[in-house]
Write an enzyme that holds these catalytic residues in place. Structure first.
Site, short mmCIF file in Angstrom:
data_model
loop_
_atom_site.label_atom_id
_atom_site.label_comp_id
_atom_site.label_asym_id
_atom_site.label_seq_id
_atom_site.Cartn_x
_atom_site.Cartn_y
_atom_site.Cartn_z
N SER A 23 0.85 -1.20 0.00
CA SER A 23 0.00 0.00 0.00
C SER A 23 0.88 1.25 0.00
CB SER A 23 -0.88 0.02 1.25
OG SER A 23 -1.51 1.29 1.41
N TYR B 31 -1.88 -0.21 9.99
CA TYR B 31 -1.90 -0.61 8.58
C TYR B 31 -0.58 -0.27 7.90
CZ TYR B 31 -3.71 -0.77 3.76
OH TYR B 31 -3.91 -1.05 2.42
N LYS C 183 2.04 -2.95 6.22
CA LYS C 183 2.39 -2.90 4.80
C LYS C 183 3.88 -2.64 4.60
CE LYS C 183 -1.63 -3.78 3.03
NZ LYS C 183 -1.88 -5.10 2.42
#
Length: 300
Positions: free
Chosen positions: A142, A155, A159
């Protein structure tokens, strides 16, 4: 691309990007194990693929544990005889700013994204090495993992860790002919639908098929989930046998290659650096052009 005879597992493929990947792999000739925690979504995805002439089965399991990863690999082998491609796409979000993020918010995202990618890649690597014919590990990154993003400590960390794992696996699996790459997609999904910038465009697209304008497709590298699927098919193919350890961006009309972290400036002194010495040279030496951070705000 012809993937006839290849067998792929795609996690989180009941909808969104994962579904687009699974359908594109099947359309190229691969047999696909569709995975999702939602049995209805998984079965609907299988129905779509088979109605289009592809081969697919559903395996309903929540990724994260070694047992779940083994179940996915075993389903591929038992159903289709082998495993050639592992695509780890499953994910969840628990967005909070740092001071409001709970342990559970952090751990849940790490479990699904980071641990789920690790366990699935490990199970795939074991099987692929046993087969002795190489293979492909394709994982979901991401922009948040490359740049950081407000409210996404969990997150972004997962990632970024995934990208680091891929660089490691590229070295460890090279002798076995197994490649490992990160796809960094940007597309209209249930997640991006919640973002004010993209929401009206996605709503119009879903309502009557209104195409995304060039300001999104080229300017922000944003389009449909299907726009991202070609990259996964390419990385799964023999054409990408020498592509490994890379973070490749895809979205709308844009294809890109992300850089790896590396030193960009250095300074030296005899006898080592004291705090005062660092302060004296920082503004004109190592710290003269500090790195930027965060996903740049789109200019439409």
């Amino acid at each position: 691309m012809d993937l006839s005879g290849k067998v792929a597992v795609v996690t989180g493929s009941g909808r969104g990007l994962g579904l687009a990947y699974a359908r594109a792999l099947a359309a190229a000739g691969a047999s696909v194990v569709v995975n999702d925690v939602d049995a209805q979504a998984a079965e609907a995805a299988v129905k779509q693929i088979t109605e289009d002439g592809g081969r697919a089965v559903a395996e309903v399991v929540a990724v994260g544990t070694g047992e779940a990863a083994d179940a996915l690999v075993n389903r591929a082998v038992n159903e289709f005889g082998r495993l050639d491609v592992m695509v780890t796409n499953a994910g969840v979000l628990r967005d909070r700013v740092l001071w409001k993020m709970s342990d559970d918010d952090f751990d849940t995202v790490q479990h699904v994204h980071l641990r789920g990618t690790f366990t699935c890649a490990r199970a795939a690597a074991i099987r692929m090495r046993e087969q002795g014919e190489g293979g492909r590990i394709i994982v979901a990154g991401s922009p948040a993992g490359q740049r950081g993003n407000f409210g996404q400590t969990n997150y972004a960390a997962a990632k970024a860790g995934i990208a680091a794992m891929v660089r490691t696996w590229a070295m460890e699996l090279a002798k076995a002919g197994i490649t490992a790459n990160t796809v960094v997609p940007n597309a209209a999904t249930e997640m991006t639908k919640t973002m004010p910038l993209f929401a009206p465009y996605i709503e119009r697209y879903e309502k009557d098929g209104t195409p995304f304008p060039d300001s999104l497709r080229k300017g922000v590298a944003f389009g449909t989930a299907e726009d991202c699927a070609g990259l996964v098919v390419f990385l799964a193919s023999d054409a990408a046998k020498d592509v490994t350890g890379q973070c490749v961006g895809i979205g709308g009309d844009k294809l890109s290659l992300w850089s790896h972290p590396q030193e960009i400036s250095a300074a030296y002194t005899d006898g080592g650096w004291s705090a005062d010495a660092i302060a004296a040279v920082w503004p004109t030496s190592v710290g003269r052009l500090p790195e930027t951070y965060g996903i740049p705000a789109p200019q439409l």
